[in-house]
Design a protein around this motif. Structure first.
Motif, PDB file in Angstrom:
ATOM      1  N   ARG A   4       1.129  -1.304   0.059  1.00  0.00           N
ATOM      2  CA  ARG A   4       0.061   0.265  -0.071  1.00  0.00           C
ATOM      3  C   ARG A   4       0.921   1.277   0.522  1.00  0.00           C
ATOM      4  O   ARG A   4       2.200   1.139   0.514  1.00  0.00           O
ATOM      5  CB  ARG A   4      -1.212  -0.244   1.176  1.00  0.00           C
ATOM      6  CG  ARG A   4      -1.912  -1.149   0.616  1.00  0.00           C
ATOM      7  CD  ARG A   4      -2.930  -0.850   2.021  1.00  0.00           C
ATOM      8  NE  ARG A   4      -2.669  -1.445   3.722  1.00  0.00           N
ATOM      9  CZ  ARG A   4      -2.825  -1.027   5.119  1.00  0.00           C
ATOM     10  NH1 ARG A   4      -3.695  -0.369   5.010  1.00  0.00           N
ATOM     11  NH2 ARG A   4      -1.605  -1.131   5.785  1.00  0.00           N
ATOM     12  N   THR A   5       0.026   2.209  -0.608  1.00  0.00           N
ATOM     13  CA  THR A   5       0.797   3.818  -0.334  1.00  0.00           C
ATOM     14  C   THR A   5      -0.238   4.859   0.881  1.00  0.00           C
ATOM     15  O   THR A   5      -1.250   4.798   0.384  1.00  0.00           O
ATOM     16  CB  THR A   5       0.548   4.280  -1.358  1.00  0.00           C
ATOM     17  OG1 THR A   5       1.627   3.678  -2.826  1.00  0.00           O
ATOM     18  CG2 THR A   5       1.762   5.797  -1.371  1.00  0.00           C
ATOM     19  N   ILE A   6      -0.005   5.028   1.721  1.00  0.00           N
ATOM     20  CA  ILE A   6      -0.599   5.567   2.529  1.00  0.00           C
ATOM     21  C   ILE A   6       0.103   7.302   2.750  1.00  0.00           C
ATOM     22  O   ILE A   6       1.037   7.519   2.792  1.00  0.00           O
ATOM     23  CB  ILE A   6      -0.140   5.080   3.923  1.00  0.00           C
ATOM     24  CG1 ILE A   6      -0.976   3.807   3.470  1.00  0.00           C
ATOM     25  CG2 ILE A   6      -1.472   5.570   5.247  1.00  0.00           C
ATOM     26  CD1 ILE A   6      -0.811   2.339   5.137  1.00  0.00           C
ATOM     27  N   LEU A   7      -0.948   8.254   2.217  1.00  0.00           N
ATOM     28  CA  LEU A   7      -0.602   9.701   2.956  1.00  0.00           C
ATOM     29  C   LEU A   7      -0.816   9.849   4.716  1.00  0.00           C
ATOM     30  O   LEU A   7      -1.827   9.668   4.677  1.00  0.00           O
ATOM     31  CB  LEU A   7      -1.739  10.487   1.933  1.00  0.00           C
ATOM     32  CG  LEU A   7      -1.881  11.960   2.424  1.00  0.00           C
ATOM     33  CD1 LEU A   7      -0.257  12.765   2.586  1.00  0.00           C
ATOM     34  CD2 LEU A   7      -2.596  12.025   1.361  1.00  0.00           C
ATOM     35  N   ILE A   8       0.145  10.289   5.247  1.00  0.00           N
ATOM     36  CA  ILE A   8       0.028  11.306   6.529  1.00  0.00           C
ATOM     37  C   ILE A   8      -0.334  12.438   6.604  1.00  0.00           C
ATOM     38  O   ILE A   8       1.567  12.815   6.325  1.00  0.00           O
ATOM     39  CB  ILE A   8       0.797  10.584   7.849  1.00  0.00           C
ATOM     40  CG1 ILE A   8       0.910   8.711   7.388  1.00  0.00           C
ATOM     41  CG2 ILE A   8       0.380  10.635   8.451  1.00  0.00           C
ATOM     42  CD1 ILE A   8       1.546   8.027   7.824  1.00  0.00           C
ATOM     43  N   THR A   9      -0.807  13.497   6.558  1.00  0.00           N
ATOM     44  CA  THR A   9      -1.042  14.731   6.816  1.00  0.00           C
ATOM     45  C   THR A   9      -0.510  15.272   8.687  1.00  0.00           C
ATOM     46  O   THR A   9      -0.285  14.029   9.916  1.00  0.00           O
ATOM     47  CB  THR A   9      -2.411  15.599   6.684  1.00  0.00           C
ATOM     48  OG1 THR A   9      -2.620  14.966   8.169  1.00  0.00           O
ATOM     49  CG2 THR A   9      -2.973  14.910   5.315  1.00  0.00           C
ATOM     50  N   GLY A  10       0.247  15.982   8.654  1.00  0.00           N
ATOM     51  CA  GLY A  10       0.439  16.696  10.240  1.00  0.00           C
ATOM     52  C   GLY A  10       1.601  15.651  10.833  1.00  0.00           C
ATOM     53  O   GLY A  10       1.368  14.930  11.575  1.00  0.00           O
ATOM     54  N   ALA A  84      -4.505   4.832   1.005  1.00  0.00           N
ATOM     55  CA  ALA A  84      -5.347   5.057   2.407  1.00  0.00           C
ATOM     56  C   ALA A  84      -4.648   6.700   3.065  1.00  0.00           C
ATOM     57  O   ALA A  84      -3.631   6.897   2.859  1.00  0.00           O
ATOM     58  CB  ALA A  84      -4.796   4.391   3.739  1.00  0.00           C
ATOM     59  N   VAL A  85      -5.615   7.133   3.682  1.00  0.00           N
ATOM     60  CA  VAL A  85      -5.506   8.489   3.929  1.00  0.00           C
ATOM     61  C   VAL A  85      -5.621   8.932   5.280  1.00  0.00           C
ATOM     62  O   VAL A  85      -6.837   8.337   6.453  1.00  0.00           O
ATOM     63  CB  VAL A  85      -6.027   9.879   3.406  1.00  0.00           C
ATOM     64  CG1 VAL A  85      -5.476  11.019   3.569  1.00  0.00           C
ATOM     65  CG2 VAL A  85      -6.441   9.876   1.922  1.00  0.00           C
TER      66      VAL A  85
END
Length: 249
Positions: A4-10, A84-85
């Motif tokens: 998977r590729t997951i984006l995490i903000t902050g 995923a975000v």
């Protein structure tokens, strides 16, 4: 290794950084974001890469309308997918009702609610094609605990309460494509040393006295809950708010 590729903000500190380092070595690709803390974000990226996960870093203010799309585009351009975000970036407005202004309220809603909708809208087409699409928002104890012995932060509380409503609404929307949408609600979490809103040791001790488990939460406590909601084991969980607060009521 998980593909998977997951984006995490902050993700330059606190819960976001703990989440990134927790997933490092378990997923193929991470996209980590910060508003302006480039040095701290690069440190997180190095720790992630050291465990074998590819990483992209992106700076941007999520109260700016174009930023959520910029983050999603960066993920897809670099890794060809987005699965995923984790909408972790927070915008606390720690002012009383008397001190707060309409501008402060607008800032809280832009950062916590508008940006969440924008991230979901930009990421939606890619999440819907994923074998395990996930959206996890990070809420706040301020939207749930209202006591005379605690500061209530009504502007932040209002925006975080709206965020949880948004989670439920989008969970229904995305259910048809198998994407789950949930919220993790931290209690009082110890801030990284030197970061904004860090409490003194005395303040942390006083806060811990109000928590049934008798201690402040750690970023790792919250990251563990988020990791579960991202996992295959949570595939039948959606529209939920998972509280990680040591029993605080």
């Amino acid at each position: 290794m998980d593909k998977r590729t997951i984006l995490i903000t902050g993700a330059s500190s606190g819960i976001g950084a703990a989440m990134a380092t927790r997933l490092a070595g378990k997923v193929s690709n991470l996209v980590v974001h910060a508003r302006k803390s480039e040095k701290l974000l690069n440190n997180v990226a190095k720790a992630v890469e050291a465990k074998g996960t590819k990483v992209a870093t992106v700076l941007g203010d999520l109260t700016v309308e174009a930023t959520p799309q910029k983050l999603v585009d960066a993920a897809v351009e670099r890794f060809g997918q987005l699965d995923a975000v984790v909408a972790n970036a927070g915008f606390p407005v720690l002012k009383s009702f008397e001190e707060g202004s309409f501008s402060d309220l607008d800032h809280a809603f832009k950062g916590n609610v508008y940006s969440f909708f924008a991230l979901a809208k930009a990421a939606g087409p890619y999440l819907s094609k994923s074998f395990a699409g996930r959206i996890v928002a990070v809420g706040s104890v301020n939207a749930h605990v209202f006591r005379n012995d605690m500061f209530s932060a009504p502007l932040s509380a209002s925006s975080k309460g709206a965020l949880e409503t948004a989670v439920k609404s989008l969970a229904l929307h995305f259910a048809k494509s198998g994407v789950t949408v949930n919220c993790v609600v931290p209690g009082f979490v110890r801030k990284d040393f030197g970061t904004e809103h860090q409490l003194s040791e005395e303040q942390m001790q006083q806060t811990a006295l109000r928590v049934p488990l008798g201690r402040m939460g750690e970023s790792s406590d919250v990251a563990a809950a988020i990791e579960f909601l991202l996992s295959p084991d949570a595939g039948y969980i959606t529209s939920q708010s998972l509280h990680v607060n040591g029993g605080l009521v």
